[in-house]
Design a protein around this motif. Structure first.
Motif, mmCIF file in Angstrom:
data_model
loop_
_atom_site.group_PDB
_atom_site.id
_atom_site.type_symbol
_atom_site.label_atom_id
_atom_site.label_comp_id
_atom_site.label_asym_id
_atom_site.label_seq_id
_atom_site.Cartn_x
_atom_site.Cartn_y
_atom_site.Cartn_z
ATOM 1 N N ASP A 129 45.097 77.995 30.972
ATOM 2 C CA ASP A 129 45.091 79.317 31.601
ATOM 3 C C ASP A 129 46.506 79.849 31.784
ATOM 4 O O ASP A 129 46.766 81.045 31.602
ATOM 5 C CB ASP A 129 44.362 79.256 32.944
ATOM 6 N N PHE A 130 47.420 78.959 32.139
ATOM 7 C CA PHE A 130 48.823 79.355 32.263
ATOM 8 C C PHE A 130 49.382 79.802 30.910
ATOM 9 O O PHE A 130 50.026 80.857 30.795
ATOM 10 C CB PHE A 130 49.647 78.202 32.818
ATOM 11 N N LEU A 131 49.125 79.014 29.866
ATOM 12 C CA LEU A 131 49.655 79.343 28.536
ATOM 13 C C LEU A 131 49.071 80.642 28.009
ATOM 14 O O LEU A 131 49.787 81.467 27.432
ATOM 15 C CB LEU A 131 49.358 78.211 27.560
ATOM 16 N N ALA A 132 47.762 80.829 28.186
ATOM 17 C CA ALA A 132 47.100 82.031 27.681
ATOM 18 C C ALA A 132 47.503 83.268 28.472
ATOM 19 O O ALA A 132 47.361 84.389 27.980
ATOM 20 C CB ALA A 132 45.579 81.847 27.754
ATOM 21 N N GLY A 133 48.013 83.060 29.683
ATOM 22 C CA GLY A 133 48.449 84.179 30.510
ATOM 23 C C GLY A 133 49.941 84.428 30.352
ATOM 24 O O GLY A 133 50.382 85.128 29.438
#
Length: 304
Positions: free
Chosen positions: A124-128
């Motif tokens: 979720d961090f990477l995709a955000g």
């Protein structure tokens, strides 16, 4: 670990982290869950622990573990290199871990909380904010910028290929991964045994993430080139000895190994601020990883 002994008696060391604002506290929840719920059933070389706790309100955690210095452990980094005996020991640990959880039905039960490359806190961090965060770190480092010139590729192309790798990592069979097997997350014991530290990126995915990241960072590039096919075959033999009947064949394994090298380059060390390890260690890792991308033709292996 190694850490300071914090005034504790005997063999115990307290590892405790205060999470910086904005950092993914679930990283530390992962480590607590590993030591509390999974470590007790494993026989691999990793620290023995006596207590672990994660506080949801403050995003802090503590792990009470053995003091590895009392076993004369050494804590290496990528300015050095593993011997053949040590790298085989490290592969023994990974094969034992992977074999125990290979296509495990527990992933849909009590281990359903595990991240995958396409789900969970780190994803979720990477995709955000992930791309912006990493680009900011690259903009602050002339050395990192030079690696893109060396590869002849821009950040967007590298980022796109990373996500191709992430998608491959969720294809079955999957297993339990350490998730962050660079050289600095190991410890070396007298007699050639190697252990694994730092389980914050524990996840479920393809075996090759752990194996490629270890071989590329724990061996100097010349040694890796000379040994990697033999070492990959050694790992597969140990996997089969652990009861994995559908272990990949040599050609399938070699392709997976080549495709995975990009993970450590981007999510191991481009994402790492220089101040975390200093110039020498960061650049040693990134040089080995960049050389592997070139040698293994990783971008071509991900075409299509």
């Amino acid at each position: 670990a190694p850490g300071r002994d914090a005034g504790l008696p005997g063999r115990m060391v307290l590892k405790t982290i205060l999470v910086r604002r904005g950092a993914p506290g679930s990283l530390y929840r992962n480590e607590v869950r590993f030591y509390r719920d999974i470590r007790p059933e494993l026989t691999i070389e990793t620290p023995r622990t006596f207590a672990s706790v994660f506080d949801e309100r403050s995003d802090t955690f503590g792990v009470l573990m053995e003091d590895l210095r009392l076993r004369e452990a050494q804590f290496p980094d990528a300015t050095g290199s593993m011997s053949r005996e040590q790298i085989e020991s490290a592969l023994d640990q990974l094969a034992a871990l992977h074999a125990r959880f290979w296509s495990s039905p527990r992933f849909s039960g009590e281990l359903a909380w595990l991240w995958t490359p396409l789900s969970g806190g780190f994803h979720d961090f990477l995709a955000g904010a992930g791309a912006v965060f990493i680009q900011q770190l690259i903009s602050q480092s002339e050395y990192k910028q030079g690696l893109f010139e060396r590869l002849g590729r821009g950040f967007d192309e590298v980022w796109d290929h990373l996500w191709k790798t992430q998608a491959l990592h969720v294809i079955e069979p999957t297993t339990l991964l350490h998730g962050d097997t660079h050289f600095g997350n190991t410890y070396l014991l007298p007699g050639g045994a190697v252990g694994l530290l730092d389980w914050q990126l524990l996840n479920r995915g393809r075996w090759s993430l752990d194996v490629s990241y270890l071989l590329v960072t724990a061996l100097d590039s010349e040694s890796r080139r000379a040994q990697e096919r033999e070492l990959l075959a050694y790992y597969l033999d140990r996997l089969r000895a652990g009861g994995v009947a559908d272990a990949p064949g040599p050609d399938t394994a070699w392709l997976a190994y080549r495709q995975t090298a990009i993970w450590g380059f981007v999510l191991g060390w481009l994402i790492c601020p220089t101040e975390n390890y200093g110039d020498a260690i960061l650049e040693a890792n990134l040089d080995r990883l960049t050389t592997a991308l070139e040698d293994l033709e990783t971008f071509d292996s991900l075409a299509g």
